[in-house]
Design a protein around this motif. Structure first.
Motif, PDB file in Angstrom:
ATOM      1  N   ARG A 207       0.647  -1.108   0.111  1.00 35.18           N
ATOM      2  CA  ARG A 207       0.030  -0.156   0.111  1.00 35.18           C
ATOM      3  C   ARG A 207       0.936   1.130  -0.037  1.00 35.18           C
ATOM      4  NH1 ARG A 207      -5.277  -0.787   0.291  1.00 35.18           N
ATOM      5  NH2 ARG A 207      -5.696  -3.052   1.092  1.00 35.18           N
ATOM      6  N   ILE A 208       0.514   1.987  -0.692  1.00 33.59           N
ATOM      7  CA  ILE A 208       1.167   3.335  -0.682  1.00 33.59           C
ATOM      8  C   ILE A 208       1.236   4.247   0.388  1.00 33.59           C
ATOM      9  CG2 ILE A 208       1.480   5.611  -2.100  1.00 33.59           C
ATOM     10  CD1 ILE A 208       1.723   3.004  -3.876  1.00 33.59           C
ATOM     11  N   LYS A 209       2.185   4.803   0.889  1.00 34.87           N
ATOM     12  CA  LYS A 209       2.285   5.657   1.954  1.00 34.87           C
ATOM     13  C   LYS A 209       2.633   7.050   1.620  1.00 34.87           C
ATOM     14  CE  LYS A 209       4.242   1.773   4.840  1.00 34.87           C
ATOM     15  NZ  LYS A 209       5.306   0.965   5.546  1.00 34.87           N
ATOM     16  N   LYS A 210       2.192   7.999   2.506  1.00 32.13           N
ATOM     17  CA  LYS A 210       2.577   9.151   2.585  1.00 32.13           C
ATOM     18  C   LYS A 210       4.002   9.682   2.432  1.00 32.13           C
ATOM     19  CE  LYS A 210       1.518  13.863   4.494  1.00 32.13           C
ATOM     20  NZ  LYS A 210       0.843  14.558   5.583  1.00 32.13           N
ATOM     21  N   GLY A 211       4.608  10.267   1.456  1.00 30.07           N
ATOM     22  CA  GLY A 211       6.107  10.516   1.368  1.00 30.07           C
ATOM     23  C   GLY A 211       6.793   9.600   0.292  1.00 30.07           C
ATOM     24  N   ASP A 212       5.886   8.574  -0.007  1.00 28.39           N
ATOM     25  CA  ASP A 212       6.667   7.693  -0.960  1.00 28.39           C
ATOM     26  C   ASP A 212       6.720   8.382  -2.139  1.00 28.39           C
ATOM     27  OD1 ASP A 212       6.646   5.379   0.596  1.00 28.39           O
ATOM     28  OD2 ASP A 212       4.785   4.339  -0.297  1.00 28.39           O
ATOM     29  N   LEU A 213       7.921   7.812  -2.738  1.00 28.60           N
ATOM     30  CA  LEU A 213       8.257   8.070  -4.444  1.00 28.60           C
ATOM     31  C   LEU A 213       7.589   6.815  -5.310  1.00 28.60           C
ATOM     32  CD1 LEU A 213      11.802   9.587  -4.348  1.00 28.60           C
ATOM     33  CD2 LEU A 213       9.638  10.704  -4.631  1.00 28.60           C
ATOM     34  N   VAL A 214       6.614   7.055  -6.030  1.00 25.49           N
ATOM     35  CA  VAL A 214       6.101   5.916  -6.820  1.00 25.49           C
ATOM     36  C   VAL A 214       6.496   5.933  -8.195  1.00 25.49           C
ATOM     37  CG1 VAL A 214       3.988   4.450  -7.157  1.00 25.49           C
ATOM     38  CG2 VAL A 214       4.291   5.953  -5.136  1.00 25.49           C
ATOM     39  N   THR A 215       7.173   5.041  -8.747  1.00 25.32           N
ATOM     40  CA  THR A 215       7.428   5.122 -10.132  1.00 25.32           C
ATOM     41  C   THR A 215       6.432   4.206 -10.931  1.00 25.32           C
ATOM     42  OG1 THR A 215       9.919   5.294  -9.663  1.00 25.32           O
ATOM     43  CG2 THR A 215       9.341   4.295 -11.558  1.00 25.32           C
ATOM     44  N   PHE A 216       6.056   4.748 -12.037  1.00 23.94           N
ATOM     45  CA  PHE A 216       5.351   4.203 -13.055  1.00 23.94           C
ATOM     46  C   PHE A 216       6.342   3.868 -14.411  1.00 23.94           C
ATOM     47  CE2 PHE A 216       2.496   6.185  -9.998  1.00 23.94           C
ATOM     48  CZ  PHE A 216       1.413   5.161  -9.926  1.00 23.94           C
ATOM     49  N   ASP A 217       6.118   2.855 -14.795  1.00 22.50           N
ATOM     50  CA  ASP A 217       6.912   2.462 -16.061  1.00 22.50           C
ATOM     51  C   ASP A 217       5.588   1.827 -16.996  1.00 22.50           C
ATOM     52  OD1 ASP A 217       8.480   2.050 -18.287  1.00 22.50           O
ATOM     53  OD2 ASP A 217       9.955   0.911 -17.411  1.00 22.50           O
ATOM     54  N   PHE A 218       5.093   2.364 -18.144  1.00 19.32           N
ATOM     55  CA  PHE A 218       4.255   1.993 -18.584  1.00 19.32           C
ATOM     56  C   PHE A 218       3.979   2.281 -20.288  1.00 19.32           C
ATOM     57  CE2 PHE A 218       3.278   6.040 -17.022  1.00 19.32           C
ATOM     58  CZ  PHE A 218       2.476   6.452 -17.981  1.00 19.32           C
ATOM     59  N   GLY A 219       3.122   1.787 -21.005  1.00 19.99           N
ATOM     60  CA  GLY A 219       3.129   2.126 -22.440  1.00 19.99           C
ATOM     61  C   GLY A 219       1.720   1.618 -23.092  1.00 19.99           C
ATOM     62  N   ALA A 220       1.154   2.362 -23.957  1.00 19.61           N
ATOM     63  CA  ALA A 220      -0.033   1.900 -24.483  1.00 19.61           C
ATOM     64  C   ALA A 220       0.329   1.484 -26.078  1.00 19.61           C
ATOM     65  CB  ALA A 220      -1.155   3.024 -24.723  1.00 19.61           C
ATOM     66  N   GLU A 221      -0.706   0.742 -26.761  1.00 19.35           N
ATOM     67  CA  GLU A 221      -0.898   0.319 -28.245  1.00 19.35           C
ATOM     68  C   GLU A 221      -1.404   1.045 -28.891  1.00 19.35           C
ATOM     69  OE1 GLU A 221      -2.401  -1.904 -31.639  1.00 19.35           O
ATOM     70  OE2 GLU A 221      -3.464  -1.196 -29.774  1.00 19.35           O
ATOM     71  N   ALA A 222      -1.339   1.508 -30.307  1.00 17.12           N
ATOM     72  CA  ALA A 222      -2.172   2.000 -31.211  1.00 17.12           C
ATOM     73  C   ALA A 222      -1.502   1.515 -32.652  1.00 17.12           C
ATOM     74  CB  ALA A 222      -1.853   3.442 -31.302  1.00 17.12           C
ATOM     75  N   ASP A 223      -2.476   0.797 -33.342  1.00 18.31           N
ATOM     76  CA  ASP A 223      -2.271   0.292 -34.744  1.00 18.31           C
ATOM     77  C   ASP A 223      -0.991  -0.684 -34.725  1.00 18.31           C
ATOM     78  OD1 ASP A 223      -4.274   1.828 -35.420  1.00 18.31           O
ATOM     79  OD2 ASP A 223      -2.974   3.718 -35.791  1.00 18.31           O
ATOM     80  N   GLY A 224      -0.746  -1.298 -33.611  1.00 11.44           N
ATOM     81  CA  GLY A 224       0.475  -2.092 -33.513  1.00 11.44           C
ATOM     82  C   GLY A 224       1.988  -1.488 -33.057  1.00 11.44           C
ATOM     83  N   TYR A 225       1.861  -0.405 -32.818  1.00  6.51           N
ATOM     84  CA  TYR A 225       3.011   0.437 -32.356  1.00  6.51           C
ATOM     85  C   TYR A 225       2.834   0.955 -30.975  1.00  6.51           C
ATOM     86  CZ  TYR A 225       4.448   1.017 -37.067  1.00  6.51           C
ATOM     87  OH  TYR A 225       4.753   0.517 -38.262  1.00  6.51           O
ATOM     88  N   PHE A 226       3.728   0.822 -30.160  1.00  6.51           N
ATOM     89  CA  PHE A 226       3.756   1.102 -28.606  1.00  6.51           C
ATOM     90  C   PHE A 226       4.483   2.251 -28.141  1.00  6.51           C
ATOM     91  CE2 PHE A 226       3.522  -3.173 -29.947  1.00  6.51           C
ATOM     92  CZ  PHE A 226       2.337  -3.863 -29.157  1.00  6.51           C
ATOM     93  N   SER A 227       3.965   2.804 -27.166  1.00  7.44           N
ATOM     94  CA  SER A 227       4.722   4.012 -26.342  1.00  7.44           C
ATOM     95  C   SER A 227       5.291   3.345 -25.102  1.00  7.44           C
ATOM     96  CB  SER A 227       3.519   4.834 -26.133  1.00  7.44           C
ATOM     97  OG  SER A 227       2.478   4.771 -25.358  1.00  7.44           O
ATOM     98  N   ASP A 228       6.281   4.252 -24.801  1.00 10.61           N
ATOM     99  CA  ASP A 228       6.942   3.535 -23.532  1.00 10.61           C
ATOM    100  C   ASP A 228       7.493   4.773 -22.492  1.00 10.61           C
ATOM    101  OD1 ASP A 228       8.542   2.516 -21.478  1.00 10.61           O
ATOM    102  OD2 ASP A 228       9.794   1.388 -22.873  1.00 10.61           O
ATOM    103  N   MET A 229       6.900   5.031 -21.480  1.00 13.43           N
ATOM    104  CA  MET A 229       7.246   6.144 -20.741  1.00 13.43           C
ATOM    105  C   MET A 229       7.382   5.956 -19.199  1.00 13.43           C
ATOM    106  SD  MET A 229       3.540   8.357 -21.122  1.00 13.43           S
ATOM    107  CE  MET A 229       3.805   8.238 -22.732  1.00 13.43           C
TER     108      MET A 229
END
Length: 283
Positions: A207-229
């Motif tokens: 569970r997320i706590k106050k003061g945490d740094l939370v890292t998200f690594d994700f991406g979506a698809e569109a027409d067979g191509y992908f993003s990554d951020m």
């Protein structure tokens, strides 16, 4: 008539084949097949020669192949894939058939040789073409980026103490799908607290706590191509130490961006960022 993605790309491949002295090329990698033909199914192979192009698939994809491809002859395999490829090669009059040695399995290669086909390995030629994106590809990549960015903006209100990493990851993937992505680009990473030190952490029930740094690594698809951020959020007011680290990372990123130019080595770009972090005492 609507222009299909594969139209024109086979012509570009033929020019590349001619420059390399290749008369017949077997294209097997799924991404390359889609790039050349527009076919989005999971079972398909292309054989390209200077005069003809054949698309081999099985009966399950007959209708889909007719809808998605254009300017290529469709062959539905009657017995198996090996026989169908041999049939396409015979119809094209191919002497030596070149293949992508990074994607054809040893077992399949052995079976093809038993049919009498003369085979020669090569690097993926379509991959060379794919290095330079056309307008349609760039539009798809931008769409994939927008889907991911907009989804993350909507998620931000849910990033608060008490939420779990898994809950946030699932919500983010749902939002991307809701915006039209057929799937996430890869397994979404949500890493909070100490988990953020893991470059490819798996989302947990932490569970997320106050003061945490939370890292998200994700991406979506569109027409067979992908993003990554990657995005990192501080839950609550950041400490002085967190502000210091944030500033250091921004400086490292800026240094890397300044190094990017045509012909620059990837290592040089990486070194530019790492040197800033090292000089900041975080080697």
């Amino acid at each position: 008539m609507k222009r299909l993605p594969g139209q024109g790309r086979i012509t570009g491949l033929r020019r590349l084949m001619a420059a390399k002295g290749i008369k017949a090329l077997l294209v097997t990698r799924r991404e390359d097949v889609r790039y050349l033909t527009g076919f989005t199914g999971s079972t398909g192979t292309a054989l390209v020669t200077p005069a003809r192009a054949y698309f081999v698939t099985d009966f399950r994809y007959m209708l889909q192949a007719r809808r998605e491809t254009s300017g290529i002859s469709i062959l539905i395999q009657k017995k198996d894939w090996v026989s169908a490829v041999h049939d396409a090669a015979e119809r094209s009059g191919a002497g030596t058939v070149w293949f992508d040695e990074t994607s054809v399995l040893v077992d399949a290669l052995g079976k093809l040789k038993k049919t009498g086909l003369r085979l020669k390995g090569s690097r993926s030629l379509p991959e060379e073409l794919r290095q330079r994106k056309d307008a349609r590809e760039l539009a798809s990549i931008r769409k994939a980026v927008r889907r991911a960015e907009e989804s993350f903006r909507e998620l931000k209100k849910d990033i608060r103490p008490g939420a779990t990493e898994q809950e946030l990851g699932l919500k983010l993937e749902y939002l991307m799908r809701e915006k039209g992505a057929r799937k996430a680009a890869f397994d979404t990473i949500v890493a909070s607290g100490r988990n953020g030190a893991l470059p490819h952490a798996s989302a947990t029930n932490r569970r997320i706590k106050k003061g945490d740094l939370v890292t998200f690594d994700f991406g979506a698809e569109a027409d067979g191509y992908f993003s990554d951020m990657t995005r990192t959020i501080c839950v609550g007011r950041p400490s002085e130490k967190q502000r210091e680290i944030h500033g250091l990372v921004m400086s490292a990123q800026a240094a890397a961006i300044r190094t990017v130019r045509p012909g620059a080595l990837c290592k040089a770009v990486d070194d530019a960022a790492r040197s800033v972090i090292k000089n900041g005492g975080h080697a």
